[in-house]
Design a protein around this motif. Structure first.
Motif, PDB file in Angstrom:
ATOM      1  N   GLY A  88       2.268  -4.952  11.924  1.00 25.04           N
ATOM      2  CA  GLY A  88       2.629  -3.333  12.088  1.00 25.04           C
ATOM      3  C   GLY A  88       3.092  -2.674  10.782  1.00 25.04           C
ATOM      4  N   LYS A  89       3.459  -1.414  11.064  1.00 18.41           N
ATOM      5  CA  LYS A  89       4.377  -0.800   9.934  1.00 18.41           C
ATOM      6  C   LYS A  89       5.328   0.339  10.600  1.00 18.41           C
ATOM      7  CE  LYS A  89       1.153   3.460  10.133  1.00 18.41           C
ATOM      8  NZ  LYS A  89       0.378   4.338   8.891  1.00 18.41           N
ATOM      9  N   ILE A  90       6.422   0.540   9.864  1.00 19.16           N
ATOM     10  CA  ILE A  90       7.045   1.495  10.501  1.00 19.16           C
ATOM     11  C   ILE A  90       6.420   2.849  10.245  1.00 19.16           C
ATOM     12  CG2 ILE A  90       9.518   2.456   9.875  1.00 19.16           C
ATOM     13  CD1 ILE A  90       9.703  -0.296  10.358  1.00 19.16           C
ATOM     14  N   ALA A  91       6.466   3.586  11.757  1.00 18.73           N
ATOM     15  CA  ALA A  91       5.912   4.870  11.625  1.00 18.73           C
ATOM     16  C   ALA A  91       6.948   5.868  11.766  1.00 18.73           C
ATOM     17  CB  ALA A  91       5.214   4.913  13.024  1.00 18.73           C
ATOM     18  N   ARG A  92       8.069   5.522  12.471  1.00 18.39           N
ATOM     19  CA  ARG A  92       9.330   6.339  12.366  1.00 18.39           C
ATOM     20  C   ARG A  92      10.805   5.373  12.256  1.00 18.39           C
ATOM     21  NH1 ARG A  92      14.302   7.727  15.529  1.00 18.39           N
ATOM     22  NH2 ARG A  92      14.537   9.697  15.746  1.00 18.39           N
ATOM     23  N   SER A  93      11.682   5.810  11.298  1.00 15.73           N
ATOM     24  CA  SER A  93      12.818   5.053  11.300  1.00 15.73           C
ATOM     25  C   SER A  93      13.902   6.025  11.672  1.00 15.73           C
ATOM     26  CB  SER A  93      12.916   4.772   9.717  1.00 15.73           C
ATOM     27  OG  SER A  93      14.225   3.882   9.821  1.00 15.73           O
ATOM     28  N   ASN A  94      15.222   6.046  11.229  1.00 10.13           N
ATOM     29  CA  ASN A  94      16.203   6.703  11.588  1.00 10.13           C
ATOM     30  C   ASN A  94      17.365   6.546  10.266  1.00 10.13           C
ATOM     31  OD1 ASN A  94      18.384   4.771  12.515  1.00 10.13           O
ATOM     32  ND2 ASN A  94      16.976   4.348  13.841  1.00 10.13           N
ATOM     33  N   HIS A 119      20.232   5.406  10.198  1.00  9.56           N
ATOM     34  CA  HIS A 119      21.031   4.155  10.128  1.00  9.56           C
ATOM     35  C   HIS A 119      20.375   2.948   9.529  1.00  9.56           C
ATOM     36  CE1 HIS A 119      23.756   6.540  12.630  1.00  9.56           C
ATOM     37  NE2 HIS A 119      22.654   6.919  13.684  1.00  9.56           N
ATOM     38  N   VAL A 120      19.202   3.101   9.243  1.00  9.11           N
ATOM     39  CA  VAL A 120      18.301   2.000   8.958  1.00  9.11           C
ATOM     40  C   VAL A 120      17.972   1.948   7.430  1.00  9.11           C
ATOM     41  CG1 VAL A 120      16.049   0.665   9.222  1.00  9.11           C
ATOM     42  CG2 VAL A 120      17.198   1.733  11.212  1.00  9.11           C
ATOM     43  N   ASP A 121      18.388   0.738   6.734  1.00 13.54           N
ATOM     44  CA  ASP A 121      18.082   0.681   5.429  1.00 13.54           C
ATOM     45  C   ASP A 121      16.801  -0.254   5.184  1.00 13.54           C
ATOM     46  OD1 ASP A 121      17.987   0.398   2.671  1.00 13.54           O
ATOM     47  OD2 ASP A 121      19.858  -0.007   2.336  1.00 13.54           O
ATOM     48  N   LEU A 122      15.697   0.124   5.161  1.00 11.59           N
ATOM     49  CA  LEU A 122      14.732  -0.518   4.933  1.00 11.59           C
ATOM     50  C   LEU A 122      14.395  -1.443   3.644  1.00 11.59           C
ATOM     51  CD1 LEU A 122      12.119   2.082   6.491  1.00 11.59           C
ATOM     52  CD2 LEU A 122      13.118  -0.210   7.640  1.00 11.59           C
ATOM     53  N   ARG A 123      15.408  -1.083   2.529  1.00  9.70           N
ATOM     54  CA  ARG A 123      15.212  -2.107   1.331  1.00  9.70           C
ATOM     55  C   ARG A 123      15.851  -3.352   1.762  1.00  9.70           C
ATOM     56  NH1 ARG A 123      18.493   2.397  -2.029  1.00  9.70           N
ATOM     57  NH2 ARG A 123      19.819   2.282   0.055  1.00  9.70           N
ATOM     58  N   LYS A 124      16.548  -3.564   2.846  1.00 18.65           N
ATOM     59  CA  LYS A 124      17.052  -4.936   3.067  1.00 18.65           C
ATOM     60  C   LYS A 124      15.979  -5.625   4.049  1.00 18.65           C
ATOM     61  CE  LYS A 124      21.980  -3.125   2.999  1.00 18.65           C
ATOM     62  NZ  LYS A 124      23.004  -2.814   3.628  1.00 18.65           N
ATOM     63  N   THR A 125      15.949  -6.790   3.330  1.00 16.16           N
ATOM     64  CA  THR A 125      15.053  -7.840   4.301  1.00 16.16           C
ATOM     65  C   THR A 125      15.664  -8.229   5.577  1.00 16.16           C
ATOM     66  OG1 THR A 125      14.282  -8.888   2.159  1.00 16.16           O
ATOM     67  CG2 THR A 125      13.900 -10.128   4.105  1.00 16.16           C
ATOM     68  N   LYS A 126      17.028  -8.555   5.548  1.00 13.79           N
ATOM     69  CA  LYS A 126      17.541  -8.607   7.008  1.00 13.79           C
ATOM     70  C   LYS A 126      17.477  -7.641   7.898  1.00 13.79           C
ATOM     71  CE  LYS A 126      22.220  -9.577   8.644  1.00 13.79           C
ATOM     72  NZ  LYS A 126      22.223  -8.211   9.732  1.00 13.79           N
ATOM     73  N   ILE A 127      17.182  -6.330   7.501  1.00 10.54           N
ATOM     74  CA  ILE A 127      17.079  -5.190   8.487  1.00 10.54           C
ATOM     75  C   ILE A 127      15.521  -5.354   8.971  1.00 10.54           C
ATOM     76  CG2 ILE A 127      17.195  -2.831   8.819  1.00 10.54           C
ATOM     77  CD1 ILE A 127      19.719  -3.701   8.666  1.00 10.54           C
ATOM     78  N   ILE A 128      14.531  -5.507   8.125  1.00 15.09           N
ATOM     79  CA  ILE A 128      13.281  -5.671   8.504  1.00 15.09           C
ATOM     80  C   ILE A 128      13.061  -6.849   9.334  1.00 15.09           C
ATOM     81  CG2 ILE A 128      10.886  -6.073   7.811  1.00 15.09           C
ATOM     82  CD1 ILE A 128      12.060  -3.491   6.946  1.00 15.09           C
ATOM     83  N   ASN A 129      13.770  -7.991   9.413  1.00 11.88           N
ATOM     84  CA  ASN A 129      13.751  -9.144  10.041  1.00 11.88           C
ATOM     85  C   ASN A 129      14.362  -8.892  11.455  1.00 11.88           C
ATOM     86  OD1 ASN A 129      12.437 -10.581   8.135  1.00 11.88           O
ATOM     87  ND2 ASN A 129      14.398 -11.468   7.455  1.00 11.88           N
ATOM     88  N   ILE A 146       6.159  -6.902   9.983  1.00  9.87           N
ATOM     89  CA  ILE A 146       6.166  -5.682   9.411  1.00  9.87           C
ATOM     90  C   ILE A 146       5.425  -5.724   8.117  1.00  9.87           C
ATOM     91  CG2 ILE A 146       7.546  -3.461   8.897  1.00  9.87           C
ATOM     92  CD1 ILE A 146       9.130  -4.153  11.096  1.00  9.87           C
ATOM     93  N   LYS A 147       4.250  -5.106   7.822  1.00  8.44           N
ATOM     94  CA  LYS A 147       3.671  -5.056   6.529  1.00  8.44           C
ATOM     95  C   LYS A 147       3.965  -4.045   5.736  1.00  8.44           C
ATOM     96  CE  LYS A 147       0.918  -7.827   5.813  1.00  8.44           C
ATOM     97  NZ  LYS A 147       1.125  -9.275   5.023  1.00  8.44           N
ATOM     98  N   ARG A 148       4.314  -2.866   6.444  1.00  9.03           N
ATOM     99  CA  ARG A 148       4.392  -1.785   5.513  1.00  9.03           C
ATOM    100  C   ARG A 148       5.767  -0.748   6.162  1.00  9.03           C
ATOM    101  NH1 ARG A 148      -1.093   1.573   5.336  1.00  9.03           N
ATOM    102  NH2 ARG A 148      -1.674   0.245   7.079  1.00  9.03           N
ATOM    103  N   THR A 149       6.235  -0.387   5.158  1.00  7.83           N
ATOM    104  CA  THR A 149       7.655   0.587   5.754  1.00  7.83           C
ATOM    105  C   THR A 149       7.426   2.105   5.331  1.00  7.83           C
ATOM    106  OG1 THR A 149       8.802   0.190   3.522  1.00  7.83           O
ATOM    107  CG2 THR A 149       9.091  -1.457   5.202  1.00  7.83           C
ATOM    108  N   GLY A 150       6.393   2.386   4.702  1.00  8.85           N
ATOM    109  CA  GLY A 150       6.209   4.087   4.533  1.00  8.85           C
ATOM    110  C   GLY A 150       6.275   4.084   3.002  1.00  8.85           C
ATOM    111  N   LEU A 151       6.434   5.501   2.647  1.00  6.15           N
ATOM    112  CA  LEU A 151       6.554   5.635   1.263  1.00  6.15           C
ATOM    113  C   LEU A 151       8.127   6.034   0.855  1.00  6.15           C
ATOM    114  CD1 LEU A 151       3.822   8.468   1.000  1.00  6.15           C
ATOM    115  CD2 LEU A 151       3.869   6.132   0.211  1.00  6.15           C
ATOM    116  N   ILE A 152       8.985   5.907   1.812  1.00  3.46           N
ATOM    117  CA  ILE A 152      10.337   6.251   1.738  1.00  3.46           C
ATOM    118  C   ILE A 152      11.054   5.095   2.295  1.00  3.46           C
ATOM    119  CG2 ILE A 152      10.424   8.633   1.436  1.00  3.46           C
ATOM    120  CD1 ILE A 152      11.385   9.062   4.182  1.00  3.46           C
TER     121      ILE A 152
END
Length: 391
Positions: free
Chosen positions: A291-297, A299-309, A376-382
């Motif tokens: 899947g991919k991130i369609a909407r975040s918030n 409080h989420v830092d998608l640069r961190k692998t731990k958060i993605i997991n 999660i394969k994609r997190t979007g452009l930001i």
């Protein structure tokens, strides 16, 4: 001599191709039907609501590009002792034969579905004029109200509108999709448990009703025994490997009471019966999804692998819970609509022969293990969401 024989054969072949249409039907001799509603009356007769396409009203003005002001369809209601009898009575009322080959949907009324639809299905399965790709639905209420509801502006024929609704909602994992062919396949198995998407009317204005797909009707021995809600339907689609593109809302991070939306890009579910010493121990469901991130918030830092997991694990938990709820409800109805019995038959046919007569009891007690792997394969452009500053 040989050339003459070849020439004669070619002439015979060409003559056979010019024979014309022996079974042709002129348009002014038939009524083209787009949808059928089937209800029962107070005295247990069949009420057949037939949506007839008025081909004259379907004509488009070549200059304006607009259709006529009149509705392009008309509902004709006929009553009979059976589906065949009601269909013949249509001929008495209209003087034309109803042409069933272009029917897109068949809607079964709720009360009729509860009493049983075996005689109706027997006719639909035998008649070669009815296409097996015709969609079947069950109404929450009366089927005739479904066909008489208003269409949206994108479609002027209600039956075609319903078909479009089913196609799009099924692709998004919101509704089941069952045609006659699929229903007959489910019914032909030893478990005799089936499911059909539900539909009902909603009031849009004081005098106008529109349509909405809702829940999934569960059938056992061709009788409606209950309903799956939307979450349970989603779990059913995950189990049946019918998830193509859907969104999953995940609470993350939990302490902030915010959420992330995951869009599923692809998925695969495998049903694995675990058999040891010729004994069925459990059913294992292995789901592999991307899947991919369609909407975040914020409080989420998608640069961190731990958060993605952590988001992946949270998504896996949500999917597993939907599947568990679906299985729990299915066991309440004692209906194996998940294909567990079929999986056992494919893996161990001899064991299935021993279990078949007692499958209803075994199905209720057999444990089911669910394993979900979401990547999660994609997190979007930001990488981060902007903080809300208010108005």
């Amino acid at each position: 001599m040989r050339n003459k024989v070849i020439l004669i054969l070619c002439i015979i072949l060409q003559i056979s191709l010019l024979s014309g249409c022996w079974s042709k039907k002129e348009l002014d001799e038939i009524s083209i039907l787009s949808g059928i509603g089937i209800d029962n009356t107070d005295n247990d007769q069949i009420l057949l609501s037939m949506q007839v396409i008025l081909h004259r009203e379907m004509k488009i003005d070549s200059q304006s590009g607009k259709r006529g002001k009149e509705k392009p369809t008309q509902i004709v209601e006929v009553i009979g002792n059976s589906l065949i009898d009601a269909n013949r009575n249509y001929l008495l009322q209209t003087g034309r034969k109803g042409y069933w080959s272009h029917i897109s949907v068949i809607v079964i009324g709720e009360e009729l579905a509860k009493k049983g639809i075996t005689p109706i299905l027997d006719i639909l399965e035998r008649d070669n004029e009815i296409r097996q790709r015709t969609l079947i639905l069950v109404a929450k209420g009366e089927a005739k109200d479904i066909l008489m509801a208003e269409t949206i502006d994108l479609e002027v024929v209600q039956a075609y509108n319903i078909k479009d609704m089913i196609d799009s909602s099924h692709n998004q994992g919101k509704s089941a999709k069952v045609d006659l062919h699929k229903y007959f396949l489910m019914r032909s198995k030893d478990f005799n448990s089936c499911f059909v998407p539900g539909i009902h009317t909603i009031k849009t204005t004081e005098n106008i009703s529109s349509l909405e797909l809702t829940d999934t009707g569960i059938f056992k021995e061709n009788k409606l025994v209950g309903w799956f809600n939307q979450n349970e339907t989603r779990g059913l689609l995950w189990i049946l490997d019918e998830i193509y593109n859907c969104i999953t809302k995940v609470n993350y991070p939990g302490e902030k009471s915010d959420f992330v939306i995951i869009e599923t890009l692809r998925s695969r579910t495998k049903v694995k019966p675990v058999i040891i010493n010729n004994t069925l121990k459990k059913i294992v469901l292995n789901v592999s999804a991307q899947g991919k991130i369609a909407r975040s918030n914020e409080h989420v830092d998608l640069r961190k692998t731990k958060i993605i997991n952590e988001i992946e694990e949270a998504t896996e938990s949500v999917i597993a819970h939907k599947m568990e709820d679906s299985i729990k409800k299915g066991k309440e109805f004692n209906t194996d609509i998940f294909g567990f019995g079929e999986a056992i038959y494919k893996k161990a046919p001899k064991l299935w022969e021993e279990m078949r007569d007692n499958w209803d009891d075994i199905f209720l007690s057999i444990p089911v293990e669910i394993n979900v792997d979401m990547e999660i394969k994609r997190t979007g452009l930001i990488s981060n969401s902007s903080k809300s500053k208010g108005m």
